[in-house]
Design an enzyme around this catalytic site. Structure first.
Site, PDB file in Angstrom:
ATOM      1  N   LYS A 315       1.156  -1.090   0.001  1.00 52.23           N
ATOM      2  CA  LYS A 315      -0.311  -0.191   0.019  1.00 52.23           C
ATOM      3  C   LYS A 315       0.721   1.568   0.056  1.00 52.23           C
ATOM      4  O   LYS A 315       0.237   2.176  -1.130  1.00 52.23           O
ATOM      5  CB  LYS A 315      -0.783  -0.121   0.687  1.00 52.23           C
ATOM      6  CG  LYS A 315      -1.830   0.902   1.393  1.00 52.23           C
ATOM      7  CD  LYS A 315      -1.973   1.761   3.062  1.00 52.23           C
ATOM      8  CE  LYS A 315      -2.475   3.497   2.800  1.00 52.23           C
ATOM      9  NZ  LYS A 315      -3.002   3.767   3.657  1.00 52.23           N
ATOM     10  N   ASP A 334      -6.511  -0.747   1.274  1.00 51.33           N
ATOM     11  CA  ASP A 334      -5.913  -0.433   2.644  1.00 51.33           C
ATOM     12  C   ASP A 334      -7.236  -1.172   1.819  1.00 51.33           C
ATOM     13  O   ASP A 334      -8.725  -1.229   1.982  1.00 51.33           O
ATOM     14  CB  ASP A 334      -5.516   1.119   3.050  1.00 51.33           C
ATOM     15  CG  ASP A 334      -7.114   1.568   2.654  1.00 51.33           C
ATOM     16  OD1 ASP A 334      -8.051   1.196   2.443  1.00 51.33           O
ATOM     17  OD2 ASP A 334      -6.803   2.960   3.457  1.00 51.33           O
TER      18      ASP A 334
END
Length: 391
Positions: A315, A334
């Site tokens: 991420k 996420d």
């Protein structure tokens, strides 16, 4: 010492400057002067207190200069339609952590630093305006230089032109194209309060370190951590606004002065180890120039390099790729985006955790659906699902 804080002129609704307002406040080097010992209880230790004030009170630092409005640049129009850029949706929604709104007397104005330049950005009804902040003198006592092309800097920062072709990147055209491919996106993009959310082009090192700080964190705390790095290790810009001194984000060389213990004392927790480790590894493997070179690398190669750094997972790598490295098809994912994928796109993503396989499947879905600017589509959908914009 008593410094006079010159509050900068704002624009009226017709985007016309108003008269200057002068306000004096008691500050010491840009920070409120501690009155009693109880004020020091905020800091974790005397060592932390010394770290927090190192940049502000150092006898070797140049004195702060009051900046005169007559020496600042006037308000300048970026000549951009609000549908193409709205600062309120672009600067403070989680992709950058260097901007903050000015007080209630200055609605629509945001102050921040890009590189070594400080700006106020003004969101008006039909345009975006900017103003350059500068002290009356440089550190060496000479008049401030006037040769920086701030229009070019900000157009690059706001991605108002392509970094490769110099052509305009039209948010309106992108959203229209996305809407034809996706009914849910078309519904979101039709909302007037969500038009103008652009993707920024930040400095890679600043973006990387900022998102290392983002682990298990929120925007307010991340912003405070980034500010702490700037105050303690960055270059002082000798500009004070609303009682706060402005600093540039530290260079790689400056960040090498940060130790894990120092950062832990400043409240970075376990992230301190990752920041120090990432800085060290970057320094040993090409420096900041290596980070900038990733702008011409493939998304896969950029991810490979970034995820080799301490504290950088998929991420964080995606955030840096999208918000700093021109990887417009990267999609930061996420648990929040995972829920969007399941709820709004009915993706069959079984599992209790966001595994690498699920991460890749969601990213591939967005890239197939939205194409080479999939990250821009994701960015609007992400903002629309934030609490303050959710319907």
């Amino acid at each position: 010492m008593l410094f006079h804080l010159l509050l900068l002129p704002t624009l009226q609704r017709q985007a016309q400057p108003i008269k200057h307002k002068l306000q004096s406040i008691n500050v010491m080097g840009g920070m409120a002067r501690p009155k009693t010992k109880s004020r020091l209880a905020h800091f974790h230790s005397q060592r932390t207190f010394q770290l927090q004030l190192r940049r502000l009170y150092s006898s070797t630092s140049s004195p702060l200069h009051m900046f005169s409005a007559s020496k600042n640049h006037p308000w300048i129009s970026l000549q951009v339609d609000p549908r193409e850029l709205r600062p309120s949706l672009t600067l403070v929604t989680g992709q950058s952590f260097r901007w903050r709104p000015l007080g209630k007397d200055f609605p629509g104005e945001y102050i921040g630093v890009v590189g070594n330049n400080a700006y106020i950005i003004k969101e008006a009804e039909s345009d975006t305006w900017y103003r350059v902040l500068r002290p009356t003198q440089n550190v060496d006592g000479k008049n401030a230089e006037e040769d920086t092309n701030h229009d070019v800097i900000l157009r690059d920062y706001f991605r108002l032109r392509s970094s490769t072709t110099n052509a305009t990147i039209s948010l309106v055209d992108l959203h229209e194209e996305f809407g034809k491919k996706d009914l849910h996106f078309a519904k979101v993009a039709s909302r007037d309060d969500l038009s103008g959310a652009r993707v920024l082009r930040q400095a890679p090192l600043e973006c990387l370190v900022s998102f290392i700080c983002s682990s298990n964190n929120n925007i307010a705390r991340i912003s405070k951590m980034v500010e702490a790095l700037c105050i303690n290790y960055g270059t002082q810009l000798d500009i004070e606004v609303e009682g706060k001194t402005l600093f540039a984000f530290p260079t790689l060389e400056q960040l090498r002065n940060a130790t894990e213990n120092d950062l832990r004392d400043l409240g970075f927790g376990y992230r301190a180890k990752y920041i120090v480790g990432a800085v060290d590894k970057i320094n040993r493997n090409g420096g900041e120039s290596q980070l900038y070179s990733l702008r011409s690398a493939s998304r896969e190669d950029a991810h490979k390099y970034l995820t080799s750094l301490p504290g950088v997972g998929a991420k964080v790598a995606s955030c840096v790729c999208l918000f700093a490295l021109d990887c417009d098809d990267d999609v930061p994912i996420d648990t929040h985006v995972w829920q969007i994928a399941k709820r709004d796109y009915q993706l069959g993503l079984d599992g209790k955790s966001l595994t690498p396989k699920i991460y890749k499947n969601i990213g591939d879905f967005f890239r197939k659906r939205f194409g080479e600017y999939a990250g821009w589509a994701h960015h609007l959908l992400f903002i629309a699902d934030l609490k303050e914009f959710k319907r």
